[in-house]
Design an enzyme around this catalytic site. Sequence first.
Site, PDB file in Angstrom:
ATOM      1  N   VAL A 154     -15.665   9.685  37.948  1.00 30.03           N
ATOM      2  CA  VAL A 154     -15.229   8.551  38.386  1.00 30.03           C
ATOM      3  C   VAL A 154     -14.084   9.024  39.160  1.00 30.03           C
ATOM      4  O   VAL A 154     -13.169   9.802  38.736  1.00 30.03           O
ATOM      5  CB  VAL A 154     -14.691   7.577  37.231  1.00 30.03           C
ATOM      6  CG1 VAL A 154     -14.079   6.308  37.804  1.00 30.03           C
ATOM      7  CG2 VAL A 154     -15.857   7.289  36.038  1.00 30.03           C
ATOM      8  N   GLY A 155     -13.896   8.423  40.303  1.00 26.62           N
ATOM      9  CA  GLY A 155     -12.736   8.644  41.265  1.00 26.62           C
ATOM     10  C   GLY A 155     -12.030   7.702  41.206  1.00 26.62           C
ATOM     11  O   GLY A 155     -11.378   7.035  40.243  1.00 26.62           O
ATOM     12  N   THR A 202     -15.858   5.290  51.333  1.00 25.20           N
ATOM     13  CA  THR A 202     -15.252   4.105  50.584  1.00 25.20           C
ATOM     14  C   THR A 202     -14.936   2.887  51.632  1.00 25.20           C
ATOM     15  O   THR A 202     -14.893   3.460  52.783  1.00 25.20           O
ATOM     16  CB  THR A 202     -14.020   4.557  49.679  1.00 25.20           C
ATOM     17  OG1 THR A 202     -14.273   5.536  48.503  1.00 25.20           O
ATOM     18  CG2 THR A 202     -13.502   3.485  49.039  1.00 25.20           C
ATOM     19  N   GLY A 213     -11.003  11.649  45.435  1.00 22.14           N
ATOM     20  CA  GLY A 213     -10.442  10.898  44.245  1.00 22.14           C
ATOM     21  C   GLY A 213      -9.565  11.573  43.434  1.00 22.14           C
ATOM     22  O   GLY A 213      -8.642  10.871  42.700  1.00 22.14           O
TER      23      GLY A 213
HETATM   24  N1  ASP Z   1     -12.019   7.947  46.920  1.00 22.32           N
HETATM   25  C1  ASP Z   1     -13.337   7.998  46.537  1.00 22.32           C
HETATM   26  C2  ASP Z   1     -13.645   8.864  45.394  1.00 22.32           C
HETATM   27  O1  ASP Z   1     -13.295   9.755  45.158  1.00 22.32           O
HETATM   28  C3  ASP Z   1     -14.325   8.638  47.670  1.00 22.32           C
HETATM   29  C4  ASP Z   1     -13.606   8.559  49.226  1.00 22.32           C
HETATM   30  O2  ASP Z   1     -12.788   7.304  49.120  1.00 22.32           O
HETATM   31  O3  ASP Z   1     -13.887   9.046  50.006  1.00 22.32           O
HETATM   32  O4  ASP Z   1     -14.650   8.296  44.611  1.00 22.32           O
END
Ligand code: ASP
Length: 314
Positions: free
Chosen positions: A209-210, A180, A234
């Site tokens: 959805v994260g 991300t 997430g």
């Molecule tokens: N937080 C993001 C999600 O879960 C992925 C990540 O940050 O690595 O979509």
Amino acid sequence: MSQFAIAIHGGAGAIPRSGMTTEKEAEYRKGLEEALLAGNTILSSGGSALDAVEAAVKKLEDDPAFNAGRGAVFTNKGTIELDSSIMDGKNLMAGAVTGIKNIKNPVSLARAVMEKSEHVFLSGLGAMEFAEKMQLEFAPDEYFFIQERYDQLLVAKEYDKVILDHAVTGNNNPPSKKGTVGAVALDIHGNIAAATSTGGMTNKKFGRVGDSPVIGAGTYANNATCAISCTGHGEFFIRSVVAHDISCLMEYKGLTLKEACDNVVYQKLVKIGGEGGLVAIDAKGNIEMPFNSEGMFRGMKKSNGEMYVGIYPD
Ligand code: ASP
């Protein structure tokens, strides 16, 4: 002149140290430095924290090395679904989008939702209809096709199959699916802001959805406390309402930025198995970049000249 500062991340735990090469590391560092510079240029000329976080995140979205915008990971169906959010600590305004595709810079769409719609959170086709109306830049599927990302999808699918077949025992390390980008900033006017953008997790299914587009989970900003942008698994970050929890610990318990971040990242998240990290800033210019994963692409730059870019623990 008053102080200003910016901190960014390019995802937590995406590349284990064992798989990192000198060339790759240089590429990531260059990407992070360019994003820091984009934000810093705005801040040093008196621009807003909001403009700075958008500019930094746009740079990272345009860089195929990071899981956002152009370099986004693939869903189980081999498509790209992008999520982003932005929040202004000055007035608690926020905008977010989820499940969008072919938008070159999702963070700019999130900002348009915040500033030019009467809503906070738009999804899928509706969000894209709004993007068209706002004349945001679209890009064809080819723009988002990065072979390395596609290979990661194939590996992730293969791993899932093996797990389902119960054919793996013992030492089976799941492929990393994460990544991300995000930024937080303080401007000379004393305002803070946060933005986050992602392709989510490789091989995601069923419109998953994260936390990244969820205000309070992956992103939060309030001049009275802090601005936060998260990265990590997430599902755990949503359940822990990470970004808002840090703000609450500061507001209700009087914790410092560092105490609040450490409590959430090294205790609360660890307790439920939530891997990842975040970048955080407060209105005094304090910056924290904690992570409980093997690494986190990260960097910061302050008006006093202090600058740092790192990937693994120091
Ligand atoms: N937080 C993001 C999600 O879960 C992925 C990540 O940050 O690595 O979509």
